[in-house]
Design a protein around this motif. Structure first.
Motif, PDB file in Angstrom:
ATOM      1  N   GLY A   4       0.823  -1.207   0.000  1.00  0.00           N
ATOM      2  CA  GLY A   4       0.000   0.000   0.000  1.00  0.00           C
ATOM      3  C   GLY A   4       0.853   1.252   0.000  1.00  0.00           C
ATOM      4  N   SER A   5       0.260   2.345  -0.471  1.00  0.00           N
ATOM      5  CA  SER A   5       0.932   3.648  -0.466  1.00  0.00           C
ATOM      6  C   SER A   5       0.533   4.404   0.803  1.00  0.00           C
ATOM      7  N   SER A  27      -4.445   4.942  -6.005  1.00  0.00           N
ATOM      8  CA  SER A  27      -5.728   4.875  -6.707  1.00  0.00           C
ATOM      9  C   SER A  27      -5.784   3.691  -7.678  1.00  0.00           C
ATOM     10  N   SER A  28      -4.754   2.868  -7.664  1.00  0.00           N
ATOM     11  CA  SER A  28      -4.747   1.722  -8.587  1.00  0.00           C
ATOM     12  C   SER A  28      -5.751   0.670  -8.117  1.00  0.00           C
ATOM     13  N   TRP A  55     -16.922  -8.688  -0.193  1.00  0.00           N
ATOM     14  CA  TRP A  55     -15.794  -7.773  -0.170  1.00  0.00           C
ATOM     15  C   TRP A  55     -15.923  -6.825  -1.363  1.00  0.00           C
ATOM     16  N   GLY A  56     -15.194  -5.738  -1.304  1.00  0.00           N
ATOM     17  CA  GLY A  56     -15.237  -4.784  -2.396  1.00  0.00           C
ATOM     18  C   GLY A  56     -14.205  -3.688  -2.220  1.00  0.00           C
ATOM     19  N   VAL A  57     -14.275  -2.707  -3.121  1.00  0.00           N
ATOM     20  CA  VAL A  57     -13.337  -1.588  -3.129  1.00  0.00           C
ATOM     21  C   VAL A  57     -14.128  -0.299  -3.294  1.00  0.00           C
ATOM     22  N   LYS A  64      -7.987   4.589  -1.994  1.00  0.00           N
ATOM     23  CA  LYS A  64      -9.005   3.542  -2.064  1.00  0.00           C
ATOM     24  C   LYS A  64      -9.083   2.811  -0.731  1.00  0.00           C
ATOM     25  N   THR A  65     -10.243   2.180  -0.507  1.00  0.00           N
ATOM     26  CA  THR A  65     -10.453   1.345   0.665  1.00  0.00           C
ATOM     27  C   THR A  65     -10.918  -0.017   0.186  1.00  0.00           C
TER      28      THR A  65
END
Length: 79
Positions: A4-5, A27-28, A55-57, A64-65
């Motif tokens: 992660g960033s 944001s990828s 699950w999701g994004v 992003k989460t």
């Protein structure tokens, strides 16, 4: 969370289900991979897909989460 960033945030929410959210500044779009035995990447979302009920994004201007939800069943009197 390894790739992660920064800043990376983790949030756990316990209600009728247990929700785990991991947010990072990238944001990828994450994708489910099927890693081989020698791969060092590509197992995280595969494991989430196998173990989570849903699950999701979610994307927002700050990154992003990725979230995963696991049913925890009915509460008992001992809770």
């Amino acid at each position: 969370m390894r790739y992660g960033s920064a800043p990376v945030r983790l949030r756990l929410i316990r209600d009728r289900a247990l929700v785990c959210e991991v947010h990072d500044a990238s944001s990828s779009a994450p994708r489910v991979c099927h890693a081989t035995g020698n791969d060092e990447r590509g197992r995280g979302l595969f494991m989430i897909e196998e173990m989570a009920d849903r699950w999701g994004v979610r994307f927002d201007p700050g990154g992003k989460t990725v979230w995963a939800e696991q049913d925890i069943g009915e509460e008992t009197a001992a809770d």
